[in-house]
Structures are given as C-alpha cells and as structure tokens.
Design a protein around this motif. Structure first.
Motif, mmCIF file in Angstrom:
data_model
loop_
_atom_site.group_PDB
_atom_site.id
_atom_site.type_symbol
_atom_site.label_atom_id
_atom_site.label_comp_id
_atom_site.label_asym_id
_atom_site.label_seq_id
_atom_site.Cartn_x
_atom_site.Cartn_y
_atom_site.Cartn_z
ATOM 1 N N LEU A 26 0.684 -0.569 0.043
ATOM 2 C CA LEU A 26 -0.279 0.170 -0.124
ATOM 3 C C LEU A 26 0.780 1.333 -0.075
ATOM 4 O O LEU A 26 0.753 2.594 -0.642
ATOM 5 N N TYR A 27 2.236 0.962 0.525
ATOM 6 C CA TYR A 27 2.940 2.578 1.053
ATOM 7 C C TYR A 27 4.068 2.719 -0.605
ATOM 8 O O TYR A 27 3.830 3.969 -0.650
ATOM 9 N N THR A 28 3.882 1.656 -1.314
ATOM 10 C CA THR A 28 4.667 2.042 -2.196
ATOM 11 C C THR A 28 3.928 2.636 -3.545
ATOM 12 O O THR A 28 4.220 2.875 -4.357
ATOM 13 N N LYS A 29 3.020 1.616 -3.105
ATOM 14 C CA LYS A 29 1.766 2.780 -4.661
ATOM 15 C C LYS A 29 1.634 3.847 -4.212
ATOM 16 O O LYS A 29 1.219 4.217 -5.017
ATOM 17 N N ASN A 30 0.535 3.918 -2.510
ATOM 18 C CA ASN A 30 -0.532 4.718 -3.493
ATOM 19 C C ASN A 30 0.036 6.376 -2.271
ATOM 20 O O ASN A 30 -0.015 7.654 -2.637
ATOM 21 N N SER A 31 1.690 6.505 -0.824
ATOM 22 C CA SER A 31 1.899 7.341 -0.985
ATOM 23 C C SER A 31 2.839 8.386 -1.717
ATOM 24 O O SER A 31 3.434 7.807 -2.532
ATOM 25 N N PRO A 32 2.506 10.092 -1.787
ATOM 26 C CA PRO A 32 2.887 10.023 -2.477
ATOM 27 C C PRO A 32 4.486 11.251 -1.936
ATOM 28 O O PRO A 32 5.187 10.828 -0.599
ATOM 29 N N LEU A 33 5.328 11.499 -3.145
ATOM 30 C CA LEU A 33 6.966 11.980 -2.464
ATOM 31 C C LEU A 33 7.793 11.085 -2.382
ATOM 32 O O LEU A 33 8.489 11.206 -1.230
ATOM 33 N N LEU A 34 7.547 9.780 -2.431
ATOM 34 C CA LEU A 34 8.156 8.322 -2.304
ATOM 35 C C LEU A 34 9.444 8.746 -3.950
ATOM 36 O O LEU A 34 8.723 8.940 -5.280
ATOM 37 N N PRO A 35 10.883 8.431 -3.470
ATOM 38 C CA PRO A 35 11.073 8.726 -4.477
ATOM 39 C C PRO A 35 11.314 6.522 -5.474
ATOM 40 O O PRO A 35 10.875 6.521 -5.108
ATOM 41 N N THR A 36 12.067 7.047 -7.056
ATOM 42 C CA THR A 36 11.532 5.958 -7.720
ATOM 43 C C THR A 36 12.117 4.423 -7.166
ATOM 44 O O THR A 36 11.385 3.493 -7.334
ATOM 45 N N ASP A 37 12.984 4.581 -6.004
ATOM 46 C CA ASP A 37 14.065 3.023 -5.802
ATOM 47 C C ASP A 37 12.871 2.676 -4.799
ATOM 48 O O ASP A 37 13.232 1.068 -4.772
ATOM 49 N N ILE A 38 12.465 3.287 -3.927
ATOM 50 C CA ILE A 38 11.146 3.125 -3.113
ATOM 51 C C ILE A 38 10.203 2.255 -4.098
ATOM 52 O O ILE A 38 9.769 1.610 -3.368
ATOM 53 N N LYS A 39 9.151 3.161 -4.923
ATOM 54 C CA LYS A 39 8.567 3.124 -5.234
ATOM 55 C C LYS A 39 8.266 1.522 -6.157
ATOM 56 O O LYS A 39 7.289 1.051 -6.154
ATOM 57 N N ALA A 40 9.131 1.099 -6.423
ATOM 58 C CA ALA A 40 9.877 0.347 -7.513
ATOM 59 C C ALA A 40 10.164 -1.131 -6.719
ATOM 60 O O ALA A 40 10.836 -2.518 -8.027
ATOM 61 N N LEU A 41 10.725 -1.310 -5.685
ATOM 62 C CA LEU A 41 10.827 -2.433 -5.112
ATOM 63 C C LEU A 41 10.092 -3.713 -5.086
ATOM 64 O O LEU A 41 8.260 -3.280 -5.171
ATOM 65 N N ASP A 42 10.354 -5.244 -5.224
ATOM 66 C CA ASP A 42 9.346 -5.977 -5.438
ATOM 67 C C ASP A 42 9.172 -6.347 -4.195
ATOM 68 O O ASP A 42 10.484 -7.289 -2.879
ATOM 69 N N ILE A 43 7.575 -6.017 -3.262
ATOM 70 C CA ILE A 43 7.732 -6.054 -2.248
ATOM 71 C C ILE A 43 7.592 -7.539 -1.571
ATOM 72 O O ILE A 43 8.042 -7.893 -0.820
ATOM 73 N N LYS A 44 7.040 -8.970 -2.655
ATOM 74 C CA LYS A 44 7.479 -10.067 -2.765
ATOM 75 C C LYS A 44 9.474 -10.711 -1.979
ATOM 76 O O LYS A 44 9.556 -11.179 -0.345
ATOM 77 N N LYS A 45 9.808 -9.824 -3.007
ATOM 78 C CA LYS A 45 11.967 -10.230 -3.091
ATOM 79 C C LYS A 45 11.773 -9.541 -1.423
ATOM 80 O O LYS A 45 12.328 -9.960 -0.750
ATOM 81 N N THR A 46 11.487 -8.337 -1.456
ATOM 82 C CA THR A 46 12.150 -7.331 0.222
ATOM 83 C C THR A 46 11.989 -8.478 0.665
ATOM 84 O O THR A 46 12.405 -8.030 2.121
ATOM 85 N N THR A 47 10.312 -8.713 1.171
ATOM 86 C CA THR A 47 9.782 -8.853 2.765
ATOM 87 C C THR A 47 10.371 -9.790 2.840
ATOM 88 O O THR A 47 10.613 -10.310 4.309
ATOM 89 N N ALA A 48 10.584 -11.344 2.180
ATOM 90 C CA ALA A 48 11.202 -12.300 1.923
ATOM 91 C C ALA A 48 13.042 -11.943 2.856
ATOM 92 O O ALA A 48 13.233 -12.752 3.100
#
Length: 716
Positions: free
Chosen positions: A455-477
């Motif tokens: 939700l955060y990476t999809k909806n929060s404004p003012l995030l840099p590209t590298d955070i918005k582009a995170l692969d959430i499943k890989k990051t979680t693991a």
C-alpha cells in the motif's frame, strides 16, 4: 432566507453551548455554573474545584498519561476502564495464568500486583500564566522566533512558579496559543492492579461493538495508589501504604433516568473544534481514508493469526485493540461529518465571519485569514498524506520497521550529541526492547509488512523511484529472512560495541537499510516542508481563534482538549441515528444473553454470569428486577476521557465513561447534539460484578454507597 439561516445557526450554537464543551474546572463560576444548575446540578462550582478545601477534582486522576481514573475509597482505590489497564493485565498474564481470559481479583493488599512505570497524577491547582508566557513575544517578526520565545518563557515560569518539592509544574496551551495555564501536579509512581473482570465482561463485544450503541460491556478495572508513609508520592516499595486521598467519590445506588444531569470529569486528549472548512474536507476526503485502509490491512492479518493461536492472541490482544480503536473511530468520524453536513455548516459560519470582519473594520487584520487557510491547506495536502503514510506504516503498524526507526534515531543522537549521549540512549533502548520482543511474532509481522509496504509504495506521494519500484515479495523475504531485527537476541547483537561498531553492523542489516531509506526520505523530503507549512497554519489558527473570540462576543468558546483536566456536562438522553430508529438510553443484562455466542472471542459469556442472570441474583444493584449495564448521555467526550467518572447532580459516582456512539465520533471536530452521545458503564453493574461475580465484597466494603434520590424524596 438569510435571517432564517442565521437564526438556525444561532439555535444550533445555543444547543451546542448547553450540551457540548470541555471546560476548565477552575473557571466554572458564572455562566457554566448557571447552565449546569439549569440542567439539574445541585452542587456549586466550588464543590467541583477548590484549592483550599477538598473538592471533586481531588478524586480525579490522570491515569498513566493516557486515560482517566477516579478514587473511590479512603484507601486510594482507583476505578478506570478495562481497556486502560489492558496492557498491565496482559503483562501479568501467561498461558498458565491468563488474567485477560479469566480475570484477576486480589484477595487482600498483599496480593495486589505492582506495575513498574505506571503513574497516577493528581491536579493540585490551576493558574493562568498567559501574561508571563507571552512576555516579549508579539513584537518578534517571525513565527519561528515567537515560538522560540514562548518555549523559553514556559521553561522559566515552570522552573520558578511556587510548588512543593515533590510536585511538578506543567504549562499547557489553550485557545490555539491565546491562553496559557499552569497546572501544579503530584505524580504517584506505585500503582498496583487490584482487580479486573475477564475480557468476556470487560471487553464484551470487543471490536464489533466498539463505538456502538446499544452496548453491554463491563469496561472497568481497579487499581490502587500507594504512597510513602508520609502520604507523599514514592517509588515502588513493599513498605509503601495505600494513599489517603483528600476526597473520594461516594457511589450512588439509585441509577439514572432520562433527563438526569450528568457530569464527566477527566482528561480529554485532543479535539479540533475550530478548524476551517477546508481542513475538515482534507480529513474526510484524503487523510482518514488512507489511515483506514492501512489499519484495515494490518488488522486482517493480525486477526487471522489470533483466531488460530492462543499464544499469539495473548501477544497481540492489546496491540490489536489499540490499532482497531482508531481505525473504527476514523470510519465513524468521516461518516458523521458527512451526515451532519459539518463542512457546509463551517462554510456558512465562515460567511458570517467574513461579514463581521468587514462590519467591524478589521479587514486588514482578519480579512485574508480564510484565503490563507485555503492556500496553505492546498500546499500541505501531499505532505500531510505522505506523513500519515509514513507514520501509519513505519512507526505504528509494522513492528520491525518501528524498531528499526528507534535504531535510526540512535544514529541521529550520535550525530547531534556524541558518543556518551548515544551510549545512554542505546542502553535505555536495549532495556525497553526486551518487553517489546516478548509480544513480537515475526511471522505475524512479516505478513503485516508485506501488506502495508504494498500500500505504501503504491499510494504514498513523494516517494523516490527506488522505493516505489521495490519488489514487495522479494523485499519481504529478504528482510524477514536476513535481518537481525526479527529477534531480541539479534537486535542486542547489532547494538554491541561503540557507536562506530554499532553503525557498521546496522548498516549491513537488510531491515535497517530499508528503514534508513524510508526515514531519510521522510526527513529530507516530507517533514521539513510539512513542518514549515504547518507552522504557518498554526499561526493562522491562533489568529482565527482570537478573531472568533473578538467578533462573536456572545459566543461560548471552550478551549480544545489537550489532555488537561476538564468538565463536560449534559443529560441522560436517547437518540435517533436514522429514520424510524430510536435508541433508549439504558441497556440491561438481558441484552448480554441476546448477543451471546458460545466460544466466540467477542461474544462469549462466562458460565457464572449466565447462572446469575438466570437466577436474577442481582442483589441490591438491580432496578425493578433488571440489572442495568450501560447508559448514554450528551456529555462531550473524547480519547483520554476513557475511565472518567460520570457524576450525578450531587457529586456521586453513577457511571464510568468508556466510549462514544459511532454516529457521533466526529465530535472531536464538530459536535452535533442530535447524535453525539458518550457511553458509560452503570456503576451498579460494576458493583454487581465485583460483589456477585468475583466474590470480592471486601472491595465493596471499602466504598461509600449512598441513595441520593431516596434521601431527597424522603426529605420533601
């Protein structure tokens, strides 16, 4: 038509004046006292607040900084809400001795359970120090300089105002910075758990019934204040004795009827009654929906685990309740603001405000206020939304990220204040995290992280590209598979050594790396601009408040709640939330059986309570053969009023405040007397549970039980 609109506005305002407001107890003399007596009060303002003689305020306690409690015996016995003591009840619980499930009742003083870190604060006296705090402020050119001078003046006045050595001085801001009041306080540090019903009584209805009427929850728990042998505040010691209060509340057995006067006395947390329309629109349309969505996702994950595992249920019970509380409140608040047409009512008021500005010749001073509000709220919108996303995702609802943020703060302490400050903060952090990890489950938090970061990476404004582009499943693991922040032992390892070693290890950790990236973006991109605009909004709000007080001299303006001692008064009254629906103001124990679902964690009922109901074994606490449970009234309450006493016309305890009706939760922003109601446990239900259910009659024997209505009718 214009006259009719103004008349309706005036009538609505007068209704709010009689049924809304959170008033400073030292300032009730005059208008408030007259109004209270017109609603049925038999006391005087001096009976409520008196510095020289004992008064009601001497029985009202700020409970552990977030709730209210009241003294109900000459031995310092405290009554508050079950949900206010929930964390402490949980800490004393285990799978073997589950006090959340089974309840707890100390059979004597020696059996009462200490609670390290818990405090109970009494108000000794209240003083207006506005002149001293604003000395040399108004001539300063910038808002930042004004605020700096105000803080310097506050520090000086707090340090020099007369008090006893065991007391404290605390200054709080009122009317958006137009008034400052000093409270002399006494804080007791030995508070022990005396008794609590099982959650099937204290949390009956749980999250389904939260913010809902009709209600059948026995939301109460009992603690006791202990003091040194001189009756002064003291750290915990086995040699301490029960505190002897200046005043304790007698308890009425006569109950309530529709139209009875009620007064709630406590420490309401925060309201925003004087926001402009544009601010309310932002809350309803932008901020609340985002926070609701985030918490909804976290709650669904936690609930799924809690229903399958008793140990996880105990671990997460208090946390889940805390998250769910405001999730549901924000939903009701938004609906209530829409239903009551609050934004349009505020816009209509603002038109009248502009008219009065023009007629009074104060256009230069106040004429651009509303336009400036509009401009600043437009500018702050994306920053406010980004801030809420960060707070809700990183600081509040994902536990690994919240721990990581605390370690991020360690790094900032080192950079700002050096090695010694870092070491002190590090040691305190290690100690405090031991309790945190006791109730932490990495499997639960991993699923929460996955949902919330998506939700955060999809909806929060003012995030840099590298955070918005995170692969959430890989990051979680990666984070939950590699980070040492998933255990107390791992976190201790990361914090071993001097600052250089600690930060070297931290910055290799996958969890910390992510937290640092998120926090750096927050502090570099979001927070500075948000703070800058918010400072301007605060200055506008202070001027707006000052203008309202000047331009509406016959208006009645109470200061917004700020966790200071307040009185709110009203009457027992039902309400109609929608067409063809009317709610009676009192519920009874039969309603518990109507909701009963065997084995359900929200609506199960203890066997002994069922037996008492079937036998109608209510003792002296019933009324016409029925056992009252809860009642509602028009008192204007908010968070912090949890545990506040509901007091009758003569100063006796009749109930225990614990909630509001869902349709009226918007009262923090806009109070509508038609639907805003506070919910209280009937004190007779509390006594019934203590006496008949818990067999703790020794506690009843401590109290002073009275019959004011019967005494009044006999004396006629």
């Amino acid at each position: 038509m214009k006259f009719l609109k103004l008349l309706l506005l005036f009538v609505a305002f007068q209704m709010q004046a009689q049924q809304g407001g959170m008033w400073i107890p030292s300032m009730l003399k005059g208008m408030n006292e007259s109004e209270m007596k017109s609603l049925g009060m038999k006391m005087s303002a001096q009976d409520i607040y008196d510095v020289n003689q004992s008064s009601l305020k001497d029985a009202i306690i700020h409970f552990n900084g977030g709730c209210t409690s009241e003294i109900i015996s000459p031995k310092g016995l405290l009554l508050t809400n079950h949900h206010c003591g929930y964390g402490e009840i949980q800490k004393h619980s285990s799978v073997e001795n589950d006090y959340l499930q089974d309840g707890f009742w100390a059979k004597d003083l020696a059996s009462e359970l200490p609670n390290p870190g818990m405090v109970a604060t009494l108000i000794v006296s209240i003083h207006d120090v506005t002149t001293a705090v604003l000395e040399g402020v108004m001539q300063l050119p910038s808002e930042a300089e004004k605020q700096k001078r105000i803080q310097e003046n506050i520090a000086r006045v707090q340090a020099t105002f007369p008090k006893e050595k065991w007391q404290d001085n605390r200054i709080r801001v009122f009317y958006e910075g137009n008034q400052y009041i000093l409270f002399v306080t006494e804080t007791f540090k030995d508070v022990r758990l005396v008794g609590a019903p099982p959650s099937s009584i204290g949390k009956f209805g749980s999250d389904t019934d939260n913010w809902v009427w009709p209600r059948h929850t026995g939301d109460f728990a009992m603690f006791r204040i202990y003091a040194g042998k001189d009756n002064k505040p003291a750290e915990y010691s086995k040699d301490n004795v029960p505190y002897t209060p200046k005043h304790f509340l007698p308890i009425s057995l006569d109950g309530v009827a529709e139209g009875d006067f009620t007064m709630v006395f406590g420490f309401p947390g925060r309201t925003q009654e004087y926001l402009p329309a544009v601010a309310v629109e932002q809350i309803v349309n932008s901020l609340n929906p985002a926070k609701i969505t985030i918490r909804d996702a976290a709650l669904k994950v936690q609930d799924g685990f809690m229903r399958k595992d008793q140990a996880i249920k105990i671990q997460y019970a208090s946390k889940y309740a805390s998250v769910a509380n405001y999730w549901k409140k924000w939903i009701g608040e938004s609906q209530g603001l829409k239903k009551s047409n609050a934004v349009q009512i505020k816009k209509d008021f603002e038109k009248e405000f502009q008219n009065r500005v023009a007629k009074s010749g104060k256009s230069a001073e106040y004429g651009s206020l509303l336009a400036n509000f509009e401009k600043n709220y437009q500018e702050i919108d994306q920053y406010a939304l980004a801030r809420d996303y960060f707070v809700e995702t990183v600081l509040r609802n994902t536990e690994l990220l919240s721990v990581g943020f605390r370690l991020y703060q360690l790094e900032q302490v080192f950079k700002a204040r050096g090695e010694q400050a870092f070491t002190d903060r590090k040691n305190n952090t290690i100690t405090s995290l031991e309790g945190f990890y006791k109730d932490f489950n990495a499997k639960v938090d991993e699923k929460v992280f996955e949902q919330l970061m998506a939700l955060y990476t999809k909806n929060s404004p003012l995030l840099p590209t590298d955070i918005k582009a995170l692969d959430i499943k890989k990051t979680t693991a990666l984070v939950y598979g590699k980070s040492k922040l998933t255990s107390y032992k791992g976190t201790q390892e990361l914090l071993k050594g001097d600052a250089k070693t600690v930060f070297k290890n931290l910055n290799k950790d996958a969890g910390y790396q992510l937290v640092k990236k998120l926090a750096d973006n927050f502090y570099n991109t979001i927070s500075p601009k948000y703070d800058e605009i918010n400072l301007e909004i605060a200055a506008l709000q202070r001027t707006y408040m000052k203008a309202q007080l000047e331009l509406f001299p016959d208006g009645r303006y109470f200061p917004d709640a700020n966790s200071t001692l307040r009185v709110t008064y009203g009457q027992v009254k039902g309400y109609s939330p929608s067409d063809a629906v009317y709610y009676e103001p009192v519920t009874h124990l039969e309603g518990v059986l109507e909701k009963y679902v065997p084995g359900d964690y929200e609506f199960d009922v203890p066997a002994k309570l069922i037996e008492l109901i079937n036998k109608k074994d209510y003792g002296q606490y019933a009324e016409n053969g029925k056992m009252p449970v809860c009642f509602i009234a028009t008192n204007h309450t908010t968070g912090g009023n949890s545990g506040s006493p509901a007091i009758d016309a003569n100063g006796n305890l009749i109930g225990l405040n614990f909630d509001r009706v869902w349709e009226g939760t918007m009262s923090d922003i806009y109070y509508d007397p038609a639907i805003c109601r506070n919910i209280m446990v009937d004190i007779r239900y509390v006594l019934f549970i203590v006496d008949k259910f818990a067999n703790a009659k020794h506690l009843i024997d401590e109290m002073k039980l009275v019959h004011p209505k019967k005494q009044a009718s006999t004396s006629k």
